[in-house]
Design a protein around this motif. Sequence first.
Motif, PDB file in Angstrom:
ATOM      1  N   PRO A 110      13.108  -7.119 -10.364  1.00 38.77           N
ATOM      2  CA  PRO A 110      13.803  -6.051  -9.630  1.00 38.77           C
ATOM      3  C   PRO A 110      14.922  -5.434 -10.456  1.00 38.77           C
ATOM      4  O   PRO A 110      15.572  -6.099 -11.266  1.00 38.77           O
ATOM      5  CB  PRO A 110      14.368  -6.791  -8.409  1.00 38.77           C
ATOM      6  N   GLY A 111      15.143  -4.140 -10.241  1.00 37.78           N
ATOM      7  CA  GLY A 111      16.246  -3.452 -10.893  1.00 37.78           C
ATOM      8  C   GLY A 111      16.016  -3.090 -12.339  1.00 37.78           C
ATOM      9  O   GLY A 111      16.928  -2.582 -12.998  1.00 37.78           O
ATOM     10  N   MET A 112      14.803  -3.321 -12.851  1.00 37.86           N
ATOM     11  CA  MET A 112      14.551  -3.098 -14.270  1.00 37.86           C
ATOM     12  C   MET A 112      13.482  -2.038 -14.470  1.00 37.86           C
ATOM     13  O   MET A 112      12.583  -1.881 -13.651  1.00 37.86           O
ATOM     14  CB  MET A 112      14.095  -4.393 -14.950  1.00 37.86           C
ATOM     15  N   ASN A 113      13.583  -1.327 -15.597  1.00 40.44           N
ATOM     16  CA  ASN A 113      12.525  -0.428 -16.051  1.00 40.44           C
ATOM     17  C   ASN A 113      12.240  -0.744 -17.504  1.00 40.44           C
ATOM     18  O   ASN A 113      13.126  -0.665 -18.359  1.00 40.44           O
ATOM     19  CB  ASN A 113      12.933   1.039 -15.905  1.00 40.44           C
ATOM     20  N   THR A 114      10.999  -1.137 -17.784  1.00 37.18           N
ATOM     21  CA  THR A 114      10.583  -1.506 -19.130  1.00 37.18           C
ATOM     22  C   THR A 114       9.795  -0.356 -19.744  1.00 37.18           C
ATOM     23  O   THR A 114       8.797   0.087 -19.169  1.00 37.18           O
ATOM     24  CB  THR A 114       9.713  -2.778 -19.101  1.00 37.18           C
ATOM     25  N   VAL A 115      10.243   0.131 -20.900  1.00 38.18           N
ATOM     26  CA  VAL A 115       9.613   1.282 -21.556  1.00 38.18           C
ATOM     27  C   VAL A 115       9.092   0.842 -22.910  1.00 38.18           C
ATOM     28  O   VAL A 115       9.867   0.524 -23.821  1.00 38.18           O
ATOM     29  CB  VAL A 115      10.613   2.442 -21.714  1.00 38.18           C
ATOM     30  N   GLN A 116       7.754   0.820 -23.058  1.00 36.04           N
ATOM     31  CA  GLN A 116       7.122   0.364 -24.288  1.00 36.04           C
ATOM     32  C   GLN A 116       6.365   1.513 -24.933  1.00 36.04           C
ATOM     33  O   GLN A 116       5.602   2.216 -24.275  1.00 36.04           O
ATOM     34  CB  GLN A 116       6.161  -0.794 -23.998  1.00 36.04           C
ATOM     35  N   THR A 117       6.591   1.713 -26.235  1.00 36.58           N
ATOM     36  CA  THR A 117       5.936   2.809 -26.957  1.00 36.58           C
ATOM     37  C   THR A 117       4.637   2.308 -27.580  1.00 36.58           C
ATOM     38  O   THR A 117       4.473   2.292 -28.791  1.00 36.58           O
ATOM     39  CB  THR A 117       6.866   3.380 -28.032  1.00 36.58           C
ATOM     40  N   GLY A 118       3.710   1.889 -26.710  1.00 37.61           N
ATOM     41  CA  GLY A 118       2.429   1.386 -27.186  1.00 37.61           C
ATOM     42  C   GLY A 118       2.209  -0.048 -26.762  1.00 37.61           C
ATOM     43  O   GLY A 118       2.670  -0.493 -25.709  1.00 37.61           O
ATOM     44  N   GLY A 119       1.479  -0.811 -27.601  1.00 36.38           N
ATOM     45  CA  GLY A 119       1.090  -2.173 -27.259  1.00 36.38           C
ATOM     46  C   GLY A 119       1.966  -3.227 -27.889  1.00 36.38           C
ATOM     47  O   GLY A 119       3.172  -3.043 -28.086  1.00 36.38           O
ATOM     48  N   PHE A 120       1.330  -4.364 -28.244  1.00 38.93           N
ATOM     49  CA  PHE A 120       2.059  -5.489 -28.817  1.00 38.93           C
ATOM     50  C   PHE A 120       2.900  -5.044 -30.014  1.00 38.93           C
ATOM     51  O   PHE A 120       2.440  -4.301 -30.878  1.00 38.93           O
ATOM     52  CB  PHE A 120       1.087  -6.568 -29.299  1.00 38.93           C
ATOM     53  N   GLY A 121       4.142  -5.510 -30.062  1.00 36.07           N
ATOM     54  CA  GLY A 121       4.985  -5.280 -31.218  1.00 36.07           C
ATOM     55  C   GLY A 121       5.648  -3.928 -31.303  1.00 36.07           C
ATOM     56  O   GLY A 121       6.514  -3.707 -32.153  1.00 36.07           O
ATOM     57  N   GLN A 122       5.272  -2.997 -30.426  1.00 30.24           N
ATOM     58  CA  GLN A 122       5.871  -1.671 -30.473  1.00 30.24           C
ATOM     59  C   GLN A 122       7.274  -1.702 -29.855  1.00 30.24           C
ATOM     60  O   GLN A 122       7.602  -2.576 -29.052  1.00 30.24           O
ATOM     61  CB  GLN A 122       4.997  -0.662 -29.730  1.00 30.24           C
ATOM     62  N   GLN A 123       8.093  -0.737 -30.235  1.00 29.19           N
ATOM     63  CA  GLN A 123       9.459  -0.661 -29.727  1.00 29.19           C
ATOM     64  C   GLN A 123       9.457  -0.652 -28.203  1.00 29.19           C
ATOM     65  O   GLN A 123       8.787   0.163 -27.570  1.00 29.19           O
ATOM     66  CB  GLN A 123      10.158   0.586 -30.250  1.00 29.19           C
ATOM     67  N   THR A 124      10.206  -1.575 -27.615  1.00 31.02           N
ATOM     68  CA  THR A 124      10.263  -1.700 -26.165  1.00 31.02           C
ATOM     69  C   THR A 124      11.712  -1.815 -25.724  1.00 31.02           C
ATOM     70  O   THR A 124      12.455  -2.658 -26.227  1.00 31.02           O
ATOM     71  CB  THR A 124       9.478  -2.935 -25.684  1.00 31.02           C
ATOM     72  N   SER A 125      12.091  -0.969 -24.787  1.00 32.58           N
ATOM     73  CA  SER A 125      13.457  -0.955 -24.264  1.00 32.58           C
ATOM     74  C   SER A 125      13.442  -1.377 -22.802  1.00 32.58           C
ATOM     75  O   SER A 125      12.488  -1.118 -22.071  1.00 32.58           O
ATOM     76  CB  SER A 125      14.067   0.446 -24.387  1.00 32.58           C
ATOM     77  N   VAL A 126      14.530  -2.014 -22.378  1.00 28.34           N
ATOM     78  CA  VAL A 126      14.700  -2.413 -20.983  1.00 28.34           C
ATOM     79  C   VAL A 126      15.976  -1.775 -20.450  1.00 28.34           C
ATOM     80  O   VAL A 126      17.036  -1.854 -21.079  1.00 28.34           O
ATOM     81  CB  VAL A 126      14.754  -3.948 -20.848  1.00 28.34           C
ATOM     82  N   PHE A 127      15.866  -1.142 -19.293  1.00 26.33           N
ATOM     83  CA  PHE A 127      17.003  -0.520 -18.633  1.00 26.33           C
ATOM     84  C   PHE A 127      17.258  -1.272 -17.326  1.00 26.33           C
ATOM     85  O   PHE A 127      16.358  -1.391 -16.496  1.00 26.33           O
ATOM     86  CB  PHE A 127      16.720   0.955 -18.335  1.00 26.33           C
ATOM     87  N   ILE A 128      18.465  -1.800 -17.152  1.00 24.45           N
ATOM     88  CA  ILE A 128      18.814  -2.549 -15.948  1.00 24.45           C
ATOM     89  C   ILE A 128      19.754  -1.718 -15.099  1.00 24.45           C
ATOM     90  O   ILE A 128      20.817  -1.287 -15.556  1.00 24.45           O
ATOM     91  CB  ILE A 128      19.474  -3.894 -16.294  1.00 24.45           C
ATOM     92  N   ARG A 129      19.325  -1.455 -13.870  1.00 20.07           N
ATOM     93  CA  ARG A 129      20.148  -0.728 -12.897  1.00 20.07           C
ATOM     94  C   ARG A 129      20.666   0.597 -13.441  1.00 20.07           C
ATOM     95  O   ARG A 129      21.810   0.991 -13.187  1.00 20.07           O
ATOM     96  CB  ARG A 129      21.306  -1.602 -12.419  1.00 20.07           C
ATOM     97  N   GLY A 130      19.854   1.287 -14.217  1.00 19.99           N
ATOM     98  CA  GLY A 130      20.211   2.612 -14.689  1.00 19.99           C
ATOM     99  C   GLY A 130      21.128   2.655 -15.886  1.00 19.99           C
ATOM    100  O   GLY A 130      21.450   3.739 -16.371  1.00 19.99           O
ATOM    101  N   THR A 131      21.571   1.507 -16.393  1.00 23.50           N
ATOM    102  CA  THR A 131      22.412   1.503 -17.587  1.00 23.50           C
ATOM    103  C   THR A 131      21.537   1.664 -18.825  1.00 23.50           C
ATOM    104  O   THR A 131      20.317   1.585 -18.768  1.00 23.50           O
ATOM    105  CB  THR A 131      23.235   0.217 -17.677  1.00 23.50           C
ATOM    106  N   ALA A 132      22.156   1.866 -19.981  1.00 20.25           N
ATOM    107  CA  ALA A 132      21.419   2.111 -21.219  1.00 20.25           C
ATOM    108  C   ALA A 132      20.752   0.829 -21.714  1.00 20.25           C
ATOM    109  O   ALA A 132      21.174  -0.288 -21.382  1.00 20.25           O
ATOM    110  CB  ALA A 132      22.363   2.657 -22.291  1.00 20.25           C
ATOM    111  N   SER A 133      19.726   0.989 -22.547  1.00 20.64           N
ATOM    112  CA  SER A 133      19.030  -0.177 -23.090  1.00 20.64           C
ATOM    113  C   SER A 133      19.946  -1.001 -23.994  1.00 20.64           C
ATOM    114  O   SER A 133      19.777  -2.220 -24.107  1.00 20.64           O
ATOM    115  CB  SER A 133      17.777   0.260 -23.859  1.00 20.64           C
TER     116      SER A 133
END
Length: 647
Positions: free
Chosen positions: A71-94
Motif C-alpha cells: 500500500p502507498g507505493m508506486n513502482t515504475v520499471q523501465t523494462g524487465g529484469f535489471g532495468q532502472q526501477t524507481s519506487v515512490f512512497i505516498r507521492g514523495t520522490a524516488s
Amino acid sequence: MRTKSRLLAAPLALALSTPALAQQVIPETIVTATRIPTDAERVPAAVTVLTRQDIEERGYQTIAEALAMVPGMNTVQTGGFGQQTSVFIRGTASRHVLVLLDGVPVNDPSEPNGAFNFGNELLGDIERIEVVRGPGSALYGSGAIGGVINLVTRRAPAGTPFQLFGDIAGGSQGTARGVLGAAGTTGGFNYLVVGQGLTSQGSDATPRRFTRDTRETEDFRAGAGTARFGWANGTGTMVEGLLRWRENQVELDNVPNDDPNYDGNDRRWFGQVRGETTLLDGAWTTGLRAAVTEDRRRYLNLPDGRSTASTDDLFRGQRQTFDWGNRIRLGDVGPFAAAGLAFGATHERESVDAASGSPSFRTVTDASARSTAVHGGVQGQLFGRLDLSAGLRQDIAEDYDGALSWRAGAVLALPEIASRLRLSSGTAFKAPSLFQRFGRIGTSFRGNPDLDAETSFAWEAGFETDMPVFGRADGATASATYFDTRTKNLINFNRSFSTLENIERATSRGVELGLTVRPARWLDARVGWTVTEARDDVTDAPLARRPRNVVTFGARIAPTDRLVISPELLFTGPSPETATYDNAGRFISGVNYNKSGTVVNLTASYRVTPAITAYAEGRNLTNSRWEPSNGFVTPGRSLLIGSRFTF
C-alpha cells in the motif's frame, strides 16, 4: 504481506531501536531478540512485512515485484529484469526512499540524486522485507522522507548443525533461476552461505506502438553470494560478520528506439562486522557495528546502424558506516508501563568517482563527505491501552548545515470495539548528493556546495478494525490511513541550468484503504486502494509518475495442507509524465498522462514431501502492454516452473 504481526515495526518506525545495530540477532525475532517486544498494533506507523513465506508463495523473484503490491507505493520499471526501477512512497520522490540491508543504508552514493535502483536485487538470500511508510529520519537520517525499506537477510536455523536448501526453476523467455545454500548452528557458532543466479532473454521493453520498434529483447544475467559467520555465548553477547556480493549484466534500450549494443554492468559489495552484549542483568544492550558498501556501475554503447552515438559511463560509490547503539528496558516508570529508552551515535563517510556522457559534455563527480549523528528515542504505555513513542536525531555534516529530525506518535487500543486508532507526525530530510554539491558537466554546469538539505513535515491518522463475521472474531479487518506530506527546499536546476538551487516545494496527501476477509480457514483475500494527490506547490502541476489511484488484490487459497494458490492483481490509474513520446517516437512537451494498466499474476505451490515443494509462477498472464514509464512496457507474459527444497 502482513500488517498485523509481531514484528520489527517499532524499530523502523520510531523509537525503541538502535538504528543500524539492533537488527535480528536471533533468526526471525527482531523484536524479542534486540529490543522490547512490540506488537504491530502498538506501533504508530503504517508497516508492511513480507516474510519468506510470502516471497515464495507469491512467486516474487526481485524486490521490484515484491514491492508492487505494498500500500502507498508506486513502482515504475523501465523494462524487465535489471532495468532502472524507481519506487515512490505516498507521492514523495524516488530519492526520498531509504533502503537498508540488515539495518545499514545501501543507497548508491554515485547515483546523481542518491536514489536506489530497485531493479537489481534478487531475493534468494532475503528472509523478509520490512516497509515503513512515513518519515524515518529520526532513526535513519538522510533519505527517509517517504519511508524506509529494510531487506533482512536469511540466518542459520537454531539447533541445527547442517541444513541444505535451494531452489531451481526454468521457463519462458529463456529464463533459468537457481539458489543453493547451507546453514547451521554448532555450539555457539553459526554459519550461512548462499549462492544464487538468474538468467533470462527477457522481453521487448519498447512499446509496439512505436513505428521503429524492432522487437529486440533485453538479456539479463545476475549472480549473488552471501556468507555469514557468527558466535554467541547464549547470555547476551554475540559477534558476527557478513559479506554479500551481487553483480548484474543487462542489455538496455534508449527511448524511443531499440539499441542492439547498449549494455550495463552493476556490481555491489557489502560487508559488515558487528557485536553486542548485555549489561545490568540484560536490561541494557549495547553494541558496535562497522559496515562498508561499494557500488560500481558501467554502461557501454557502441555506434551502430541505428545511432552513431557512443557511451562509456563509469560510476563508483562507497559508503562506510560506524554505529554505536544502546537500548534499555526501563520497565514500569511512574504512570508508564513497558517503558524503554534507546540512544546512540552513527558516523558515515561517502565518496564518489564518476564520469559519464559524451567527451564534449562530460559529467564528472569526484568528491567525498562525512557526517555524524546522535539519536535517542523513548516509548511507554499508559492505562494499558495508550502507547506513546518519540524519537529525535541530530545529523551534523561537514559540508552542509545538517538536520534535526523528530517523530512522535500514539496508538489507542479500543478492545471494546476491536479497533486501534493511530496518530503520528514527524520531520525528515534528504541531504544534497555529492553530484548535486560537487558535480560538473562540461564547462557549463557546476554543483552547488551551498545547497541545504531537502526537508519535510508529515502527519498521518488511521484506524484498523476487526469485524466478527464468518464465525470468527477477525473474520474481516478494515483499515484506513490519511497521510499528508509537505516537502520544501527541493533541489532543482536554476533557470540557466548552470547550477542547482533549493527552489521547489511539493505537497502530497491521500488515503490508504484496506480490507482483508477470512471467510474460511483455507481462504484469505485482501484488497487495497491508495488515492494520492501530489502536486508541485510552485506551478500547481501534478508530480510525474504519481498516479492518483492504485488498486491491489491478492489472496491465499489453500484448499489442502499441501496446495497454496496465490492470485494477484495490480491496477494503476493514469499517471502524469513530463517526458512522453508519440507513436512516431517524437518527444511531446508538457505534462501528459500514461494510460492506466492492469497486471495479473498467479502462483501455485504444491508440497510434494515435507522437504520438497513444486511450484508454477505466471506473471502478466493477460500479456498487458501497459507502460508504467512512458516509452517502456511492462514485461510480457511469462511462466516459470520449479522446485525448492530444504534438507
